[in-house]
Design a protein around this motif. Structure first.
Motif, PDB file in Angstrom:
ATOM      1  N   LEU A  97      -5.910  10.071  -9.139  1.00 58.69           N
ATOM      2  CA  LEU A  97      -4.691   9.425  -8.646  1.00 58.69           C
ATOM      3  C   LEU A  97      -4.301   9.947  -7.270  1.00 58.69           C
ATOM      4  O   LEU A  97      -3.846   9.189  -6.407  1.00 58.69           O
ATOM      5  N   ALA A  98      -4.473  11.250  -7.058  1.00 59.68           N
ATOM      6  CA  ALA A  98      -4.154  11.829  -5.748  1.00 59.68           C
ATOM      7  C   ALA A  98      -5.059  11.250  -4.666  1.00 59.68           C
ATOM      8  O   ALA A  98      -4.602  10.922  -3.558  1.00 59.68           O
ATOM      9  N   GLU A  99      -6.333  11.103  -4.978  1.00 57.00           N
ATOM     10  CA  GLU A  99      -7.276  10.529  -4.012  1.00 57.00           C
ATOM     11  C   GLU A  99      -6.907   9.070  -3.713  1.00 57.00           C
ATOM     12  O   GLU A  99      -6.942   8.629  -2.556  1.00 57.00           O
ATOM     13  N   GLU A 100      -6.549   8.325  -4.769  1.00 56.89           N
ATOM     14  CA  GLU A 100      -6.119   6.932  -4.592  1.00 56.89           C
ATOM     15  C   GLU A 100      -4.862   6.873  -3.728  1.00 56.89           C
ATOM     16  O   GLU A 100      -4.721   6.007  -2.864  1.00 56.89           O
ATOM     17  N   SER A 101      -3.931   7.799  -3.956  1.00 56.15           N
ATOM     18  CA  SER A 101      -2.695   7.837  -3.180  1.00 56.15           C
ATOM     19  C   SER A 101      -2.986   8.016  -1.695  1.00 56.15           C
ATOM     20  O   SER A 101      -2.476   7.266  -0.846  1.00 56.15           O
ATOM     21  N   LEU A 102      -3.813   8.990  -1.349  1.00 57.18           N
ATOM     22  CA  LEU A 102      -4.113   9.252   0.064  1.00 57.18           C
ATOM     23  C   LEU A 102      -4.857   8.081   0.698  1.00 57.18           C
ATOM     24  O   LEU A 102      -4.630   7.749   1.869  1.00 57.18           O
ATOM     25  N   CYS A 113       0.833  -1.219   0.000  1.00 61.73           N
ATOM     26  CA  CYS A 113       0.000   0.000   0.000  1.00 61.73           C
ATOM     27  C   CYS A 113       0.862   1.261   0.000  1.00 61.73           C
ATOM     28  O   CYS A 113       0.557   2.242  -0.703  1.00 61.73           O
ATOM     29  N   ASN A 114       1.927   1.276   0.776  1.00 63.87           N
ATOM     30  CA  ASN A 114       2.793   2.454   0.846  1.00 63.87           C
ATOM     31  C   ASN A 114       3.440   2.736  -0.506  1.00 63.87           C
ATOM     32  O   ASN A 114       3.469   3.884  -0.981  1.00 63.87           O
ATOM     33  N   LEU A 115       3.951   1.685  -1.163  1.00 57.26           N
ATOM     34  CA  LEU A 115       4.597   1.890  -2.458  1.00 57.26           C
ATOM     35  C   LEU A 115       3.576   2.237  -3.539  1.00 57.26           C
ATOM     36  O   LEU A 115       3.827   3.097  -4.392  1.00 57.26           O
ATOM     37  N   TRP A 116       2.430   1.580  -3.526  1.00 57.99           N
ATOM     38  CA  TRP A 116       1.375   1.914  -4.499  1.00 57.99           C
ATOM     39  C   TRP A 116       0.984   3.383  -4.354  1.00 57.99           C
ATOM     40  O   TRP A 116       0.802   4.099  -5.351  1.00 57.99           O
ATOM     41  N   VAL A 158       3.657   5.633  -5.888  1.00 58.04           N
ATOM     42  CA  VAL A 158       3.580   5.632  -7.355  1.00 58.04           C
ATOM     43  C   VAL A 158       2.414   6.515  -7.814  1.00 58.04           C
ATOM     44  O   VAL A 158       2.568   7.328  -8.738  1.00 58.04           O
ATOM     45  N   CYS A 159       1.263   6.372  -7.165  1.00 53.77           N
ATOM     46  CA  CYS A 159       0.111   7.215  -7.515  1.00 53.77           C
ATOM     47  C   CYS A 159       0.414   8.683  -7.271  1.00 53.77           C
ATOM     48  O   CYS A 159       0.000   9.559  -8.051  1.00 53.77           O
ATOM     49  N   ARG A 160       1.127   8.987  -6.190  1.00 53.30           N
ATOM     50  CA  ARG A 160       1.488  10.370  -5.887  1.00 53.30           C
ATOM     51  C   ARG A 160       2.340  10.960  -7.012  1.00 53.30           C
ATOM     52  O   ARG A 160       2.078  12.072  -7.488  1.00 53.30           O
ATOM     53  N   ALA A 186       0.030  15.505   0.922  1.00 50.57           N
ATOM     54  CA  ALA A 186      -1.004  16.548   1.054  1.00 50.57           C
ATOM     55  C   ALA A 186      -0.447  17.906   0.645  1.00 50.57           C
ATOM     56  O   ALA A 186      -1.112  18.683  -0.062  1.00 50.57           O
ATOM     57  N   TRP A 187       0.785  18.209   1.066  1.00 56.46           N
ATOM     58  CA  TRP A 187       1.379  19.510   0.743  1.00 56.46           C
ATOM     59  C   TRP A 187       1.679  19.619  -0.747  1.00 56.46           C
ATOM     60  O   TRP A 187       1.406  20.644  -1.374  1.00 56.46           O
ATOM     61  N   LEU A 188       2.230  18.556  -1.341  1.00 53.94           N
ATOM     62  CA  LEU A 188       2.552  18.583  -2.770  1.00 53.94           C
ATOM     63  C   LEU A 188       1.292  18.705  -3.626  1.00 53.94           C
ATOM     64  O   LEU A 188       1.282  19.438  -4.624  1.00 53.94           O
TER      65      LEU A 188
END
Length: 557
Positions: free
Chosen positions: A324-329, A299-302, A305-307, A359-361
């Motif tokens: 993708l950002a929503e998926e990342s969070l 999950c952390n690596l996925w 990658v999404c980020r 979140a900041w990026l």
């Protein structure tokens, strides 16, 4: 003297090499190494010799005699964990410790015979005693993976390696001192040294495979993808050659470390393809669902990658970037839950920092109106990001600081200077007129988590924060991989220049210039663009940065 094309070994008694009588122990070891090469296990360890050709008291003598015979037979045999070294460059004083191996070229020269014809696999196994071991296990004797008292020494060494890795002592424990010298002087061993010592104690296929996996993870953390991939190839051979206990777990972790190597090389499609294939695989998918450590890693690596993909798409395809950002969070949240499920504060602090920086990026590229971020009410993004990173630092403090990396400091220094709205290529006066957030302001934003920023690890000025971590790296107390080290050098240069300490800034920029070639092109581009765009022109001209790589989109992830 040129080497013969083939080395013919006759297994039937009296054993011979190229038609001449040969000592049984030496011949057995050579055949065992050739078998290890062919089967994919790669090396023969001292434990493999005990009970077959020697007991513990005579092992050194047997090994010494064998290497005299190998020289007479004109075949090069290697020893030690690094199977890529040329045997002629190895330290003969450590030869008796093993493990022993043949290079691919030397293994191809070995021709094993029975009564003059090529030996079958079953005949080779019978000669080596491998079939007898299987028969004993079938008859009710302890199987090869049974737990023995000596296993405690292996597990102790494995823990020592993992502990050193958490403390940042990945390779050399002290700058300028070899691992052996460090151990002799009472210095704690590095993670890499400890895992190699664990390899000498491994007595089962699972333990040997676990050593190989841990070596791959260490090389990946050190930023050496080539070495990491070599160890992953060795792990694959070990798993395919034998039915290894824990094979599904080892296969899942092999896939995750491979994906990490792809992510480090910024090959995002390959990283996501590897992770997606793992989730779709029946056996590995089961491990992913039920093993919290594996689920955290995935999950952390996925999420990372999404980020990266979201940041890359933000300028051209806002809807796709937002998804993708929503998926990342969301995946960061699942990784955090898995970390606490496995009671790993070290894992939790990593993902908390990643979540805060994400979140900041996202806010920086116009992706701040995400449902996951809106759940925090009216809190501004900078405060939210700082609090997640402060939570990460607070968790570090509850593991005796052992899991502390440079990322928390790097992230906060980026956020602090991101508060500025600088001119592009400013003059020194314009640059120094900027007002980044100071550590006290960041601490205030952390609110109830402000106590994470203790004075020992968080001095009053950012330039001191960066300098302290660089000093740890230089002294060998911690070893920061290439991207972290370059990030610290850039932040130190920025804040030193802002404080008017131009000589110190120039020194860090010079070191950064030397370190940049080790990074992948997209990371080099990030530093080069940041260097040219944000630092004062006087400093940039003085430092003479490297030629700008081919233009790429800036990616601060």
């Amino acid at each position: 003297m040129s080497k013969p094309a083939l080395l013919s070994i006759e297994l039937t008694s009296p054993q011979s090499v190229n038609g001449r009588r040969a000592a049984f122990q030496s011949l057995w070891l050579l055949v065992r190494m050739q078998h290890a090469h062919e089967s994919g296990t790669g090396v023969v360890r001292l434990a493999d010799l005990r009970g077959e050709v020697s007991d513990a008291s005579t092992l050194r003598m047997v090994v010494s005699r064998a290497f005299r015979d190998f020289k007479a037979w004109n075949i090069e045999v290697g020893w030690g964990e690094d199977t890529l070294r040329e045997p002629r460059f190895l330290n003969a004083e450590r030869r008796s410790q093993g493990p022993f191996w043949l290079s691919a070229a030397e293994a191809r020269r070995v021709r094993v015979l029975v009564e003059g014809r090529a030996a079958t696999a079953a005949e080779v196994a019978s000669f080596l005693g491998l079939r007898a071991r299987k028969s004993q296990a079938a008859a009710g004797s302890p199987p090869p993976d049974a737990v023995h008292l000596q296993d405690a020494a292996f597990w102790k060494q494995l823990v020592a390696s993992q502990q050193a890795a958490r403390q940042g002592r990945l390779m050399a424990p002290v700058a300028g001192m070899s691992a052996g010298d460090a151990s002799a002087s009472g210095q704690p061993a590095s993670a890499l040294e400890s895992i190699r010592l664990a390899g000498t104690l491994a007595a089962t296929d699972f333990q040997r495979a676990l050593v190989t996996l841990n070596e791959a993870m260490l090389w990946r953390r050190l930023g050496d993808n080539e070495q990491a991939r070599r160890r992953l190839q060795a792990l694959k051979k070990q798993r395919l050659a034998h039915h290894v206990a824990g094979n599904d777990y080892l296969g899942a972790m092999e896939c995750i470390v491979s994906a990490w190597c792809a992510y480090t090389a910024r090959d995002l499609p390959l990283a996501q393809s590897l992770l997606g294939g793992m989730a779709d695989d029946a056996a590995r998918g089961l491990v992913l669902r039920h093993h919290p450590d594996v689920r955290f890693e995935w999950c952390n690596l996925w999420a990372l990658v999404c980020r990266s993909r979201a940041l890359g798409l933000s300028a051209d395809d806002k809807p796709a970037a937002a998804a993708l950002a929503e998926e990342s969070l969301r995946r960061f949240g699942e990784a955090l839950a898995a970390a606490f499920e496995s009671h790993s504060f070290d894992a939790a602090q990593h993902v908390a920092a990643n979540m805060g920086m994400a979140a900041w990026l996202f806010d920086r590229v116009g992706l701040s109106d995400l449902p996951a971020l809106a759940q925090d009410g009216n809190a501004d993004t900078t405060r939210r990001a700082v609090q997640w990173i402060a939570f990460s630092e607070w968790l570090c403090g509850h593991t005796d600081g052992q899991g502390r990396s440079a990322w928390n400091a790097i992230y906060l220094m980026r956020i602090a200077r991101g508060h500025c709205r600088p001119e592009k290529q400013p003059t020194l006066a314009q640059f120094r007129a900027q007002k980044p957030l100071d550590p006290a302001s960041i601490s205030k934003l952390a609110g109830p988590l402000a106590d994470a920023f203790d004075a020992t690890n968080w001095p009053a000025r950012w330039v001191q924060v960066a300098q302290a971590r660089l000093a740890d790296h230089q002294a060998g107390r911690r070893r920061y991989p290439g991207l972290q080290h370059c990030s610290l050098l850039f932040e130190h240069a920025w804040y030193a220049a802002h404080a008017g300490e131009l000589k110190a800034a120039e020194q860090s920029l010079a070191l950064l210039r030397e370190a940049l070639p080790q990074l992948v092109p997209s990371d080099r581009a990030y530093f080069t663009e940041s260097w040219n765009d944000t630092l004062p022109a006087e400093l940039v001209l003085e430092a003479k940065p490297p030629r700008r790589p081919p233009a790429r989109k800036k990616n601060a992830s």
